[in-house]
Design a protein around this motif. Structure first.
Motif, PDB file in Angstrom:
ATOM      1  N   MET A  14       0.820  -1.217   0.000  1.00  0.00           N
ATOM      2  CA  MET A  14       0.000   0.000   0.000  1.00  0.00           C
ATOM      3  C   MET A  14       0.852   1.264   0.000  1.00  0.00           C
ATOM      4  O   MET A  14       0.517   2.238  -0.650  1.00  0.00           O
ATOM      5  N   ARG A  60     -11.609  15.302   7.966  1.00  0.00           N
ATOM      6  CA  ARG A  60     -12.322  14.026   8.139  1.00  0.00           C
ATOM      7  C   ARG A  60     -13.598  14.207   8.960  1.00  0.00           C
ATOM      8  O   ARG A  60     -14.607  13.561   8.701  1.00  0.00           O
ATOM      9  N   ILE A 105       1.026   4.534  -2.593  1.00  0.00           N
ATOM     10  CA  ILE A 105       1.008   5.966  -2.238  1.00  0.00           C
ATOM     11  C   ILE A 105       2.231   6.667  -2.848  1.00  0.00           C
ATOM     12  O   ILE A 105       2.122   7.762  -3.410  1.00  0.00           O
ATOM     13  N   SER A 156      -9.020   9.393  -0.984  1.00  0.00           N
ATOM     14  CA  SER A 156      -7.870   8.877  -0.233  1.00  0.00           C
ATOM     15  C   SER A 156      -8.306   8.358   1.129  1.00  0.00           C
ATOM     16  O   SER A 156      -7.813   7.336   1.596  1.00  0.00           O
ATOM     17  N   TYR A 157      -9.241   9.092   1.743  1.00  0.00           N
ATOM     18  CA  TYR A 157      -9.691   8.684   3.067  1.00  0.00           C
ATOM     19  C   TYR A 157     -10.486   7.385   3.051  1.00  0.00           C
ATOM     20  O   TYR A 157     -10.678   6.768   4.090  1.00  0.00           O
ATOM     21  N   HIS A 158     -10.985   7.011   1.884  1.00  0.00           N
ATOM     22  CA  HIS A 158     -11.722   5.740   1.845  1.00  0.00           C
ATOM     23  C   HIS A 158     -10.801   4.560   1.529  1.00  0.00           C
ATOM     24  O   HIS A 158     -11.237   3.410   1.580  1.00  0.00           O
ATOM     25  N   LEU A 159      -9.553   4.825   1.220  1.00  0.00           N
ATOM     26  CA  LEU A 159      -8.631   3.720   0.944  1.00  0.00           C
ATOM     27  C   LEU A 159      -8.452   2.879   2.210  1.00  0.00           C
ATOM     28  O   LEU A 159      -8.448   3.424   3.320  1.00  0.00           O
ATOM     29  N   PRO A 160      -8.314   1.567   2.038  1.00  0.00           N
ATOM     30  CA  PRO A 160      -8.192   0.716   3.233  1.00  0.00           C
ATOM     31  C   PRO A 160      -6.800   0.799   3.872  1.00  0.00           C
ATOM     32  O   PRO A 160      -6.012  -0.141   3.822  1.00  0.00           O
ATOM     33  N   ILE A 161      -6.506   1.951   4.405  1.00  0.00           N
ATOM     34  CA  ILE A 161      -5.223   2.165   5.079  1.00  0.00           C
ATOM     35  C   ILE A 161      -5.478   3.146   6.223  1.00  0.00           C
ATOM     36  O   ILE A 161      -6.349   4.014   6.102  1.00  0.00           O
ATOM     37  N   ASN A 162      -4.763   2.974   7.301  1.00  0.00           N
ATOM     38  CA  ASN A 162      -4.905   3.869   8.447  1.00  0.00           C
ATOM     39  C   ASN A 162      -4.688   5.319   7.995  1.00  0.00           C
ATOM     40  O   ASN A 162      -3.745   5.608   7.254  1.00  0.00           O
ATOM     41  N   GLU A 163      -5.585   6.207   8.445  1.00  0.00           N
ATOM     42  CA  GLU A 163      -5.557   7.596   7.948  1.00  0.00           C
ATOM     43  C   GLU A 163      -4.261   8.339   8.298  1.00  0.00           C
ATOM     44  O   GLU A 163      -3.732   9.088   7.482  1.00  0.00           O
TER      45      GLU A 163
END
Lengths: 296, 223
Positions: B1, B219, B5, B92-99
């Motif tokens: 991931m 957010r 980025i 970007s905020y919906h990507l499955p990664i810690n914000e």
């Protein structure tokens, strides 16, 4: 029944302005929900809360059992989001955006994406920012399908699309969802399209949920009756448990109700309104929507 | 991931990275010409007097003052304006990664490219100065330019912070503070004007955290 989305006592204010008032809503797994509501009824606020971009003033909204504003990455992986206006990384090309997203989703199904892109007839190096809204909608839909999510949230998917692309979008969505038993929560201003694809309708009125029911039940159970009687003008109250909405034009009275014709006749009689000729007029979903929410 | 980025940030920055590197080469070539010209024109003794007494070299390498600043600003704009235009940050905020990881990785990779440009300039400068001057001068020049490099770093992080901030009023306030903070680094026009450099290093080191603050406000749906 398993609930994919569950909103409890959702209340939201923008400053002093109340937008949502104690909204309760649940979405069952494997069904397609269409949320309808006129502008300013809190539809976008509900969607924003659901998407986790707005924290409700009170109450909670659970998606796969987690609060929507703090979804874990694992849960986000299960949700395909289509943002209003078919939002995309438009500085990327068709190939770059697929390359980027594929690294986030272990079940990535590239074929879905490339199948849709093949139909666009554009080079893989075509930048998204140089596409029409319709073409961009196909890119976004392809990415969501390839992600293979369990829940699809599609916010105003029809916005900016011409009839051809709208039909294409709906065709692909229907095929995909039926084949893979997905849960869908969508909004659109084009009610005729919603009618083609949804199992259940959610209709929002001012700050609250007006109804949530299967589309078939709404179409069969919600009626429009018309009659002419000058003396009835102004004497029938809307929302009195029998009549959901009433409109007057000159001496023509239009009633919207979930009750049968006989019940309506009895109700009018109890109000002292004599009607010699009353007819049920069939409705489209759009007319039913207007009947429920009013024209103004 | 994280690779994805890095890939995204590279797509946004690649042309700027190449152009800035090209400008750095041109600027360094220009200073070689200027230094040789002054030595020829003034003679070695007079040039030495000017270099030591009047900080001539710093005046001849004004691009070192400007390049990190411009690079920090351009990289910040190129990375985060596309994210905030039409609320694209939501993607970007919906990507499955810690914000927090997402934000820190975004500024981290951006800063990595900026640092590469800064180091390229720094070592280029070292090379150029060392062609004509002894170690003492090299040290004086390079140490004197450190606040400018640091200023470029600060501009990068604060540009990211300001763009990610969802409220225009807050952006304005942050902009004024940024100007005041960064301007301190560009006041010196003579050698050895880097008092308090380490304090500023510490300030810049915590600047990536400001991005987390602005990202959190976005957010939450702050207007």
């Amino acid at each position: 029944m398993e609930h994919v989305i569950e909103c409890k006592n959702l209340t939201h204010y923008y400053g002093d302005k109340l937008v949502l008032n104690d909204l309760n809503l649940s979405v069952e797994k494997g069904r397609i929900f269409g949320i309808l509501g006129k502008n300013g009824m809190g539809k976008t606020t509900t969607i924003n809360i659901l998407m986790g971009f707005l924290r409700p003033t009170s109450g909670q909204c659970l998606v796969f059992g987690e609060e929507s504003h703090k979804l874990s990455p694992a849960t986000r992986q299960k949700i395909g989001l289509l943002h209003e206006g078919h939002l995309a990384y438009d500085f990327m090309t068709i190939r770059q955006v697929e390359n980027f997203y594929s690294r986030f989703f272990p079940n990535w199904k590239a074929d879905y994406y490339w199948d849709l892109m093949g139909k666009l007839g554009l080079s893989d190096n075509h930048k998204i920012k140089n596409m029409s809204c319709g073409q961009r909608s196909q890119v976004v839909l392809g990415l969501i399908f390839a992600q293979d999510p369990e829940l699809l949230i599609l916010d105003d998917y029809s916005m900016g699309l011409d009839p051809g692309y709208r039909a294409l979008f709906i065709d692909y969505l229907q095929e995909y969802v039926r084949e893979k038993n997905k849960t869908v929560f969508l909004t659109s201003h084009i009610i005729q399209d919603v009618e083609k694809v949804v199992d259940d309708t959610i209709i929002m009125g001012h700050q609250k949920l007006l109804l949530k029911m299967p589309l078939v039940a709404l179409k069969e159970g919600f009626h429009r009756y018309e009659f002419r009687n000058q003396n009835a003008i102004g004497h029938i109250a809307a929302d009195d448990k029998v009549v959901t909405n009433v409109e007057y034009v000159n001496d023509k009275v239009t009633l919207y109700s979930f009750k049968s014709l006989n019940d309506i006749k009895a109700h009018l009689k109890s109000l002292g309104i004599s009607v010699s000729e009353i007819a049920e007029i069939p409705m489209t979903l759009e007319e039913a929507f207007i009947g429920l929410t009013g024209k103004y | 991931m994280l690779k994805a980025i890095l890939y995204k940030e590279w797509i946004k920055l690649r042309w700027a990275v190449i152009v800035i590197a090209g400008l750095t080469v041109l600027s360094l070539a220009y200073s070689i010409g200027m230094i040789n010209y002054y030595i020829e024109f003034q003679g070695a003794f007079t040039n030495w007097m000017y270099v030591i007494g009047k900080s001539l070299l710093l005046k001849n390498i004004v691009f070192v003052k400007v390049l990190p600043l411009i690079t920090g600003l351009i990289f910040g704009l190129l990375q985060f304006v596309p994210e905030m235009t039409r609320n694209r940050m939501r993607l970007s905020y919906h990507l499955p990664i810690n914000e927090k990881k997402l934000l820190l990785a975004s500024v981290g990779f951006g800063y990595m490219f900026l640092l590469a440009e800064i180091l390229f300039l720094f070592f280029g400068l070292w090379l150029v100065v060392s062609m004509s001057y002894p170690a003492e001068v090299i040290q004086k020049v390079l140490m004197s330019t450190l606040p400018w490099f640091l200023g470029g770093s600060a501009v990068y992080f604060l540009t990211a912070f300001i763009i990610l901030e969802p409220s225009w009023i807050y952006r304005l306030i942050y902009g004024v503070v940024t100007y005041g903070l960064v301007e301190l680094n560009f006041r010196a026009s003579t050698y050895d004007q880097y008092v308090g450099l380490w304090v500023f290093v510490l300030i810049v080191a915590v600047m990536p955290l400001t991005v987390l603050f602005a990202g959190h406000r976005f957010r939450r749906g702050t207007k």
